[in-house]
Structures are given as structure tokens and as C-alpha cells.
Design a protein around this motif. Sequence first.
Motif, PDB file in Angstrom:
ATOM      1  N   GLY B 285       0.788  -1.226   0.000  1.00  0.00           N
ATOM      2  CA  GLY B 285       0.000   0.000   0.000  1.00  0.00           C
ATOM      3  C   GLY B 285       0.823   1.281   0.000  1.00  0.00           C
ATOM      4  O   GLY B 285       0.262   2.382   0.024  1.00  0.00           O
ATOM      5  N   CYS B 286       2.168   1.146  -0.007  1.00  0.00           N
ATOM      6  CA  CYS B 286       3.023   2.331  -0.059  1.00  0.00           C
ATOM      7  C   CYS B 286       4.418   1.897  -0.505  1.00  0.00           C
ATOM      8  O   CYS B 286       5.277   1.613   0.322  1.00  0.00           O
ATOM      9  N   GLN B 287       4.635   1.836  -1.819  1.00  0.00           N
ATOM     10  CA  GLN B 287       5.868   1.239  -2.322  1.00  0.00           C
ATOM     11  C   GLN B 287       6.565   2.083  -3.381  1.00  0.00           C
ATOM     12  O   GLN B 287       6.921   1.584  -4.454  1.00  0.00           O
ATOM     13  N   PRO B 288       6.837   3.347  -3.057  1.00  0.00           N
ATOM     14  CA  PRO B 288       7.500   4.203  -4.049  1.00  0.00           C
ATOM     15  C   PRO B 288       8.890   3.706  -4.444  1.00  0.00           C
ATOM     16  O   PRO B 288       9.262   3.768  -5.623  1.00  0.00           O
ATOM     17  N   ILE B 289       9.653   3.187  -3.483  1.00  0.00           N
ATOM     18  CA  ILE B 289      11.018   2.733  -3.780  1.00  0.00           C
ATOM     19  C   ILE B 289      10.971   1.448  -4.609  1.00  0.00           C
ATOM     20  O   ILE B 289      11.724   1.280  -5.578  1.00  0.00           O
ATOM     21  N   VAL B 290      10.069   0.550  -4.253  1.00  0.00           N
ATOM     22  CA  VAL B 290       9.953  -0.715  -4.991  1.00  0.00           C
ATOM     23  C   VAL B 290       9.610  -0.421  -6.451  1.00  0.00           C
ATOM     24  O   VAL B 290      10.223  -0.984  -7.379  1.00  0.00           O
ATOM     25  N   GLN B 291       8.661   0.476  -6.670  1.00  0.00           N
ATOM     26  CA  GLN B 291       8.270   0.797  -8.046  1.00  0.00           C
ATOM     27  C   GLN B 291       9.427   1.402  -8.831  1.00  0.00           C
ATOM     28  O   GLN B 291       9.696   1.014  -9.971  1.00  0.00           O
ATOM     29  N   ALA B 292      10.119   2.349  -8.205  1.00  0.00           N
ATOM     30  CA  ALA B 292      11.246   2.981  -8.901  1.00  0.00           C
ATOM     31  C   ALA B 292      12.325   1.949  -9.216  1.00  0.00           C
ATOM     32  O   ALA B 292      12.889   1.926 -10.318  1.00  0.00           O
ATOM     33  N   GLU B 294      11.998  -1.306  -9.615  1.00  0.00           N
ATOM     34  CA  GLU B 294      11.556  -2.246 -10.652  1.00  0.00           C
ATOM     35  C   GLU B 294      11.558  -1.604 -12.032  1.00  0.00           C
ATOM     36  O   GLU B 294      11.760  -2.277 -13.040  1.00  0.00           O
ATOM     37  N   GLN B 295      11.325  -0.298 -12.055  1.00  0.00           N
ATOM     38  CA  GLN B 295      11.315   0.407 -13.340  1.00  0.00           C
ATOM     39  C   GLN B 295      12.720   0.867 -13.751  1.00  0.00           C
ATOM     40  O   GLN B 295      12.868   1.558 -14.754  1.00  0.00           O
ATOM     41  N   GLY B 296      13.713   0.496 -12.942  1.00  0.00           N
ATOM     42  CA  GLY B 296      15.096   0.833 -13.293  1.00  0.00           C
ATOM     43  C   GLY B 296      15.425   2.310 -13.153  1.00  0.00           C
ATOM     44  O   GLY B 296      16.387   2.797 -13.729  1.00  0.00           O
ATOM     45  N   LYS B 297      14.635   3.018 -12.353  1.00  0.00           N
ATOM     46  CA  LYS B 297      14.855   4.463 -12.214  1.00  0.00           C
ATOM     47  C   LYS B 297      15.823   4.781 -11.066  1.00  0.00           C
ATOM     48  O   LYS B 297      16.001   3.990 -10.149  1.00  0.00           O
ATOM     49  N   ASN B 298      16.402   5.961 -11.132  1.00  0.00           N
ATOM     50  CA  ASN B 298      17.283   6.430 -10.055  1.00  0.00           C
ATOM     51  C   ASN B 298      16.574   7.363  -9.086  1.00  0.00           C
ATOM     52  O   ASN B 298      17.160   7.824  -8.117  1.00  0.00           O
ATOM     53  N   GLU B 299      15.325   7.660  -9.391  1.00  0.00           N
ATOM     54  CA  GLU B 299      14.543   8.543  -8.532  1.00  0.00           C
ATOM     55  C   GLU B 299      13.161   7.938  -8.318  1.00  0.00           C
ATOM     56  O   GLU B 299      12.595   7.330  -9.226  1.00  0.00           O
ATOM     57  N   ALA B 300      12.616   8.134  -7.108  1.00  0.00           N
ATOM     58  CA  ALA B 300      11.266   7.624  -6.835  1.00  0.00           C
ATOM     59  C   ALA B 300      10.255   8.754  -6.996  1.00  0.00           C
ATOM     60  O   ALA B 300      10.604   9.938  -6.931  1.00  0.00           O
ATOM     61  N   GLY B 333      21.395  -5.459  -4.581  1.00  0.00           N
ATOM     62  CA  GLY B 333      20.244  -5.769  -3.748  1.00  0.00           C
ATOM     63  C   GLY B 333      18.952  -5.737  -4.531  1.00  0.00           C
ATOM     64  O   GLY B 333      18.955  -5.817  -5.759  1.00  0.00           O
ATOM     65  N   THR B 334      17.860  -5.604  -3.800  1.00  0.00           N
ATOM     66  CA  THR B 334      16.564  -5.549  -4.468  1.00  0.00           C
ATOM     67  C   THR B 334      15.554  -4.830  -3.577  1.00  0.00           C
ATOM     68  O   THR B 334      15.894  -4.386  -2.479  1.00  0.00           O
ATOM     69  N   ALA B 335      14.343  -4.708  -4.058  1.00  0.00           N
ATOM     70  CA  ALA B 335      13.270  -4.067  -3.293  1.00  0.00           C
ATOM     71  C   ALA B 335      12.016  -4.922  -3.433  1.00  0.00           C
ATOM     72  O   ALA B 335      11.731  -5.430  -4.520  1.00  0.00           O
ATOM     73  N   VAL B 336      11.318  -5.103  -2.332  1.00  0.00           N
ATOM     74  CA  VAL B 336      10.176  -6.028  -2.288  1.00  0.00           C
ATOM     75  C   VAL B 336       9.016  -5.363  -1.572  1.00  0.00           C
ATOM     76  O   VAL B 336       9.215  -4.744  -0.525  1.00  0.00           O
TER      77      VAL B 336
END
Lengths: 405, 405
Positions: B285-292, B294-300, B333-336
Motif C-alpha cells: 500500500g506504499c511502495q514508491p522505492i519498490v516501483q522505482a 523495478e522500473q530501473g529508475k534512479n529517482e522515486a 540488492g533488491t526491493a520487495v
Amino acid sequence: MKAFAPILPGAKTLSRFTHLSCSGCGAEYESDRLQTVCTREGCGQPLLAVYDFRKPLPKRKLRRRVSSMWRYRELLPVGDDAHILSLGEGMTPLLPSMRLAALAGMQQLYIKDESANPTASFKARGLSMAVSKARELGVQACVIPTAGNAGGALSAYCARGGLEAHVFMPADTPEMFKLECRQFGASLQLVDGLISDCGRIIQQHPQRHNWFDVSTLKEPYRLEGKKTMGYEIAEQLGWEVPDVIIYPTGGGTGLIGIWKALEEMQQLGWVGSKRPRMVAVQAEGCQPIVQAFEQGKNEAEFFPHAATIASGLRVPFAYGHRLILKVLRESNGTAVAVSDAEILEAVQEIAQCEGLFVAPEGAATWAACKRLLKAGWLEESEKVVLLNTGSGYKYAGLQPTSGKQ
Amino acid sequence: MKAFAPILPGAKTLSRFTHLSCSGCGAEYESDRLQTVCTREGCGQPLLAVYDFRKPLPKRKLRRRVSSMWRYRELLPVGDDAHILSLGEGMTPLLPSMRLAALAGMQQLYIKDESANPTASFKARGLSMAVSKARELGVQACVIPTAGNAGGALSAYCARGGLEAHVFMPADTPEMFKLECRQFGASLQLVDGLISDCGRIIQQHPQRHNWFDVSTLKEPYRLEGKKTMGYEIAEQLGWEVPDVIIYPTGGGTGLIGIWKALEEMQQLGWVGSKRPRMVAVQAEGCQPIVQAFEQGKNEAEFFPHAATIASGLRVPFAYGHRLILKVLRESNGTAVAVSDAEILEAVQEIAQCEGLFVAPEGAATWAACKRLLKAGWLEESEKVVLLNTGSGYKYAGLQPTSGKQ
């Protein structure tokens, strides 16, 4: 001293535990089997763990030790390290409390903050020790009557060790104490009454023979966990003994334990013969020890209709009453009862001066300290340690807890 | 490196802090005055503390040090010890969690239990450091926007130091987080919105110029407190670095701090070049870092309508987003993201296997760990550290917190 075998023959151990000795009649008991209280007819008093002090133990050995109560490994009863169930209990902060001290013109005030323990209370020490030792001796299920914090601590250590926990608790204990037992997977039974009623119900329970009873001082090892508070206070003060220790007294194991620690440390040569004056604090609504002390008695009586906001002090009869009173007298100490209103005021003062949200039982020690200063029993220049036994977070809202819900 | 004066000229200090450096453009800032973020036009990025590593610092020096985060005294920014506001934060237990590990076939699982900190959360580290340093530099009042735990920690350290605390918190944060601020004497303002709305309201507040803003990464020293988790994990593992660290990420200061600690420890020669893979866990319900990530971005980007039971993860935009994403990529690493249902299940499993009543944010790391094992990202034989950031006791009842009250 009988020549008992070392704990658990064959196990490699640092422990210097040799045997148990009855605090009433001096009868000796073996360390390598489950023990409860003295079984001599007409005695039934608590058993105390005895250690071998003949071999020197320099305190510099502590330097590289773990930052928990297990750093005093030689003076603890568990044989094999593999049986230690630890969540990091002990070595809690001893905090100089200068802004609080200034409120009363004091100069050397410390708070030993036991809320930093697992399950956010000092009960973690005793139950880490008791459950570890019970597991070493083959126990698979434990039972406890509790005024609150001890139930949560038993449940936590049983969870960590894979033991069953059975907890009997007054129904009107603050909710968090029930929630934590359930979280840890314990079986929780709510009792319409006090901790003494819980104890009675356990005695009559059909399953009682399948459970090891870890009631305060009805098994010997919770005391050994609690005594580590005494070791830590001395170590944290640079092996100086404070002038006064103020202790909130329900079952009183910690008070007895700190006194035992001081005697052991003197035998080890870690401290001298100086002893602090020990103060037992109770609530006005439940003050069996205070009454016995004031009446010059060596035994306390059951305190009827016990009621106080400090649920941990709702202990109308302490199994260790004789030992508690003995420590108060030997130490030139005293016993003080404080009101719930004084407790609530003390919670606020400690929070706003020191940034500590203490349990009401812990706050009671500050209320008592102020009384003792006013009465002239305590000097403003003395070095005083207050025992905060737990966290205010577990007492959401601080509603009076004497009524039924 | 510019030749800055030592912190607070004349003060005797162990600290090797020399100056601050912008994480974005590298601009340098002096250490002996209040700093916020980089003031170069168009930059505005967080400032990082820089230390002098030229003189050797053998780790054996730590042996006799205090059992708190202040043991790493040389690598902390406070100049004079007299300004340290400590409630015993840090050196929390790193607990081998064998029964939990067994649930998933793992062999080397540890939980770093930050609930043992003052105010029962990891926020104590950052705010002990930030308030100590602010006080050293003359600050008398602090302000903070908070998702919960940071408000209580700020309030506690301000109480201990005699500073004013102003806390802005979402109105639907669990009650205990409000209660503790009030207990500590802070001024608490409830906001109909999220931590980002709290931050915006502070920016517009008429009193803002009288308050020092200790928002995450908008002042440089909370990070220096949080980094000590990295020092401790290495020290507690005998100066080995684990394979993976799983971290619940709201503002992300701890994740950035642990990474900074590893770089500093390598400069000191305390660890080698091995780095753990860093995992950021967020709530579905609050995943700005995970989305960024996964999209290969350097900014959320700002995450709209943030909602999760783990109130500390309700951070729709992290000021340190670039640094967080950089650490995740540099560390392989990764984000989940995990669901609230998975979080609640994880709370139960940890409680019943290990005797720890963790915060939902901490439980999220175990939920993520299980996902990563299933996905094959994590091997069962790897050495994994889960960060439990706080105590479950503060989230009484664990009601969903996204709705208004």
C-alpha cells in the motif's frame, strides 16, 4: 558443604553452581534434578543456589563478555551453554538522572531502566534463567500465576525454546499483558481474582502434574536471573555500591536477588563490605510488606482487597516475605507505601525530566524517594538507584485496574 | 579535502568528524555550525558527515567501551561528551533465530532487535545523535514530521536535554505514538493526512524559524546515529559481513546509514571489501522505492493514497530516495513489497518461534525474506540479517491505520 557432583555430569561448563540450600532450615539439595521448595516437613521455604567461590575469578574476565546478564556466566546455574534461551536480557542502562534529581535537590540519582529488556520488563531476567534451566532438566511445559509482566516473559522464553506455556492472569490486568501471551502462543486463562487466586487455581488444576510451576520462589532459578541486576549496578558504577536502592516490591525476588548478588560479589572480592540500604516500595492499596515492616514483624500477612494502578504490585502475599523483611532489616532499609496519585505524578515527572516512559511500578520508586527525602531518612547528597522494572507502553491509558471489566 | 577546523575549537574530543559533504554535488560544509541540506542552487541534496581516517583506530579499543552506540565515539559527530544525550540507545541484541529459520529451511538467520532501544524503536539512535548535536550547536527547540516512532524519540531526547519538541503526526497513527509524545511533554499536532502533509504544514508554520527541523535527511546527523546499526551488526558477527540485510524502508535512513558504516569500516580496516546485498522492504500500500527500483529508475515518485498497517512504512516520498536506490543497485540488492496480510502472519510466526513481539515494519522483513527464498533470489544457506525496527507493544490491536478516525 556436601560434595555434590558438578551440574550435569560430563557437560563442559563455566558455571560454578554446586547445590541448593534451603533459606529456612539450611537443608541441601542436588543441582542436577528439578527442585521446587524445601521438602522437609514443616519447612517449605525457598531454595537458594550456592556456588563454589574457592577459585579466584578476576573481574577483568568480564571485559570481553556478552552485553547481557549471561556475562556473569560462572555465577549462573545453567550447565551447558546450549540450553541458554536468551533474547538479550540484562545489561540494561543505568541512567544518571540529573534533571529529575534537581527537582528534589539531589545530586546522585540513577535509574536502572529495565524496560530495555525483552518483553519490556525485568521479568525477562528471571524467566530466561528459569526456563533455560528447566529445559536443561527436561521440562517441556511450564505454568505461572502472574500479575502481568511475568506471564509475557514466560510465554516469550517458552516460544523461543519450543516449550508449552500456561499462564493464569487476573482478568482485569491491562490488555497488553494478555495480548503478548497470546502472541507468543501461550495458553492464557483469565481469572476473576488476583495473582493469589491464580496460584490457587493452578494447585487444583487437573493438568498440574504435567506442568513445571515457575511461580516466584517456588523454583530456585528466577532469583538467579534477577540477582544479575545487583551485579550490573555494581559493575556500571565502577564496582562501587550505592547508598540506597529503591525497589518496587510485588513478589520481591529482585530485592532478595540484589542482596544475594552483593554477598556473592563480596565473596569474589569484586566489592567490599559496604551494603546499600534497601527500600521496598508498595502501593497504598496493597502493602503487606510495609505493614509487617512497620509492625516490626518477620512475617507478612495476606493483604485483603488489593487494588492499585500498578498491576505488578497487586501481590497480596509474597512467598518470599520472610526473606524480603530480613533484607530490609539487615540493610538498615525501610518500606514505603505510595498512593496511585503519587505514582501517576511520578510517571509524568520522570517522562518530562528524563525522557523515560516508565511503568507505574517504576514510578512508585521516585514517589517513595521524594517521601524519604522529606522525612529526612534520605540525604540529598546520597547516591540513590531507582529500579524501573518495566515499560509504560504496556499500560496503555493507565486506567485503574482494581475493578472488574 | 579542505582544511576545516576541528569541531568546536577548544573542545577536547575523540570524534574524528571533519566536515560535511553534499551527497549530490560534493560541496563541502563546515561542521561547527548548524547545517541542513546542500544550499547550492538547484542541488538541495542531503549532507553526509566525513571523518578523518588517516590515524589508525584498532578495533580492540572498543573492548572497554560503553555498551551503546556511543562506543563508536571516534566515528560520531558530537564534539564534547558533555553534550551527549543518551538513554542507552544501541548495542541491541543480534539474535540467532533458529526456529524461525527452520520454517523456511534456512541455516543462518538473525534478527537485529531494535525494540530494545529507548522509546522501543530504532528511531532512538538517529534522534539521540541529532538532538545531542543540535544542542551542542545551541538549538533550544526542534520540530519533526513523523509517521510515529520518530516523534516519540524526538520528544524523549528533548525532554532529557531540556529542549522544546514540536511533533506533527498523522491523526490516524496508533494511539501509543501520540501518548508517548504527550508524556514526554512535547507539543503534539495531529494532521489530517500523511507524514508528507505534516512536512508541508511545518514549512508553512509561523513558528518554523524558531524551530530546528530534524526531518529525515534534512539535517545530517540522524543518519550518523542510524549508521551505528551497521557497525554493530559487523561487530556482533565477529567482524564478518552478512550476505544479505533486509530492511523495512520508510525514510530509508538506516539503509543508507548501514551502507555508509560499511564503507567507513573498510577505511578503518575493520572489515574487508565484502558487502551485503541490501534489500528494501515496503508495504504493497506504499511502495514508491519498490516501483522505482523495478522500473530501473534512479529517482522515486510520490506514492498516492498510501495505506498500510505498518504505520512507519507510510512514507509516500523519501527525501533520500536517490541514495536509497543507489545503495540497492551498488549492493546488487533488491526491493520487495509485501501485503498487510503477510505482515500480520509474519508477526505471529516471529512471536511463536522466537519469543519476539515485533513491530509490523520488522515483521515485513520476514515476509520479504520468504518471498525472496521462493523466488530463488536468496539461498537457504546464506547469512541473512532481518532488521526489526521496533516493538509490537506500541501497535496495540494492530488495527488498519489507513482510514480516518
